[in-house]
Design an enzyme around this catalytic site. Structure first.
Site, short mmCIF file in Angstrom:
data_model
loop_
_atom_site.label_atom_id
_atom_site.label_comp_id
_atom_site.label_asym_id
_atom_site.label_seq_id
_atom_site.Cartn_x
_atom_site.Cartn_y
_atom_site.Cartn_z
N SER A 134 -6.73 20.97 -11.51
CA SER A 134 -7.44 22.23 -11.78
C SER A 134 -8.82 21.89 -12.35
O SER A 134 -9.03 20.80 -12.89
CB SER A 134 -6.65 23.03 -12.82
N TYR A 171 -1.94 24.32 -21.06
CA TYR A 171 -2.08 24.33 -19.58
C TYR A 171 -3.14 23.31 -19.16
O TYR A 171 -2.91 22.49 -18.27
CB TYR A 171 -2.46 25.74 -19.07
#
Ligand code: NDP
Ligand code: 8X3
Length: 253
Positions: A137, A150
């Protein structure tokens, strides 16, 4: 003889689109996820069991993951591409307000589940001179408020990818970390606990990436000649870019 790719988290979003794109390109696909109805629908949509083999298991469960891989039928066993896509974010709040159970779920899924299935498939990938594509990501690269665990899991995914490169280059196994930014999928419904208003607000007017954009990227990476390794690819919608560092003035710090 078609080659076989395994796509984890193929019941929605990127994984669903990647599975569809690879089947279009003539790949056999092993599609995984917990929602059996979605896996069955994918098999039906993509031409039946000759093209797609569904594996329904929770990637946090090592025993279930091992059993699922051992159950693969002839024609789907010799996996040459692993797309480690299954993952999730839970919550957007600051660390001091976060639920530790949600942190553990993200770590168990995005880190422990990912490394477990990778390890279980390494011998087959080495035998095939295969390719591992890991969904990291922009959160792997850039901190943002509320990213905390996360983002930590996704930084792990990127660094694990680069480490695998070092260990597997002599075996001819390629490894790519894909690092998408704002992308429209159920990801945001999961992250916000089903808050449709938050979902709509996040994507409004932003023309975000779509799962098909990531699927096309994976198709391209997979199609490259075997001597070419894309190490990492950071991808954003044009509408997304960086902000200046913020400064809290006159605080305790
Ligand atoms: P979705 O929520 O649409 O899809 C997530 C997939 O992961 C689903 O198929 C889900 O399947 C699977 N999954 C989640 N938990 C488990 C579990 N415990 N066991 C097995 N499968 C699981 O999200 P995206 O497609 O957007 O996200 C895919 C990946 O891309 C994730 O790793 C995410 O972190 C990453 N990513 C997403 C971005 C975005 O903005 N959307 C941007 C950058 C990266 P099921 O529920 O059926 O088990
Ligand atoms: C998902 C993208 O920016 O929400 O990995 O972390 S972001």
């Amino acid at each position: 003889m078609p080659k076989t790719a395994i796509v984890t988290g193929a019941t929605s979003g990127f994984g669903d689109a990647i599975a569809r794109r690879l089947v279009e390109e003539g790949w056999r696909v092993v599609a995984t996820g917990r929602r059996r109805d979605r896996l069955d629908a994918l098999v039906d949509a993509l031409g039946g069991p000759a093209a797609v083999h569904p594996l329904c298991f929770d990637i946090r469960d090592e025993t279930a993951t091992r059993a699922a891989l051992q159950s693969l039928p002839e024609g789907f066993r010799d996996v040459s591409v692993l797309v480690n896509n299954a993952g999730l974010a839970l919550g957007t709040g600051p660390a001091q307000d976060c639920d530790p159970d949600q942190w553990r779920t993200m770590i168990d899924t995005n880190v422990t589940g990912l490394v477990t299935i990778t390890r279980l498939l390494l011998d087959r990938l080495i035998a095939q001179r295969g390719l591992i594509v890991n969904l990291a990501s922009i959160a792997s690269n850039w901190p943002y408020p509320g990213g905390n665990v996360y983002a930590g899991t996704k930084a792990f995914v990127k660094q694990f990818s680069l480490g695998l490169r070092c260990d597997l280059s002599a075996q001819g196994v390629r490894v790519t970390s894909i690092e998408p930014g704002l992308s429209e999928s159920e990801f945001t419904m999961v992250r916000t606990g089903g808050d449709k208003a938050a979902y709509d607000a996040l994507y409004a007017g932003a023309n975000p990436l779509q799962p098909e954009d990531i699927a096309e990227t994976v198709r391209w990476v997979v199609s490259l000649p075997p001597h070419v390794n894309v190490n990492s690819l950071e991808i954003m919608p044009v509408s997304q870019s960086w902000s200046p560092f913020r400064i809290h003035r006159d605080g305790p710090g």
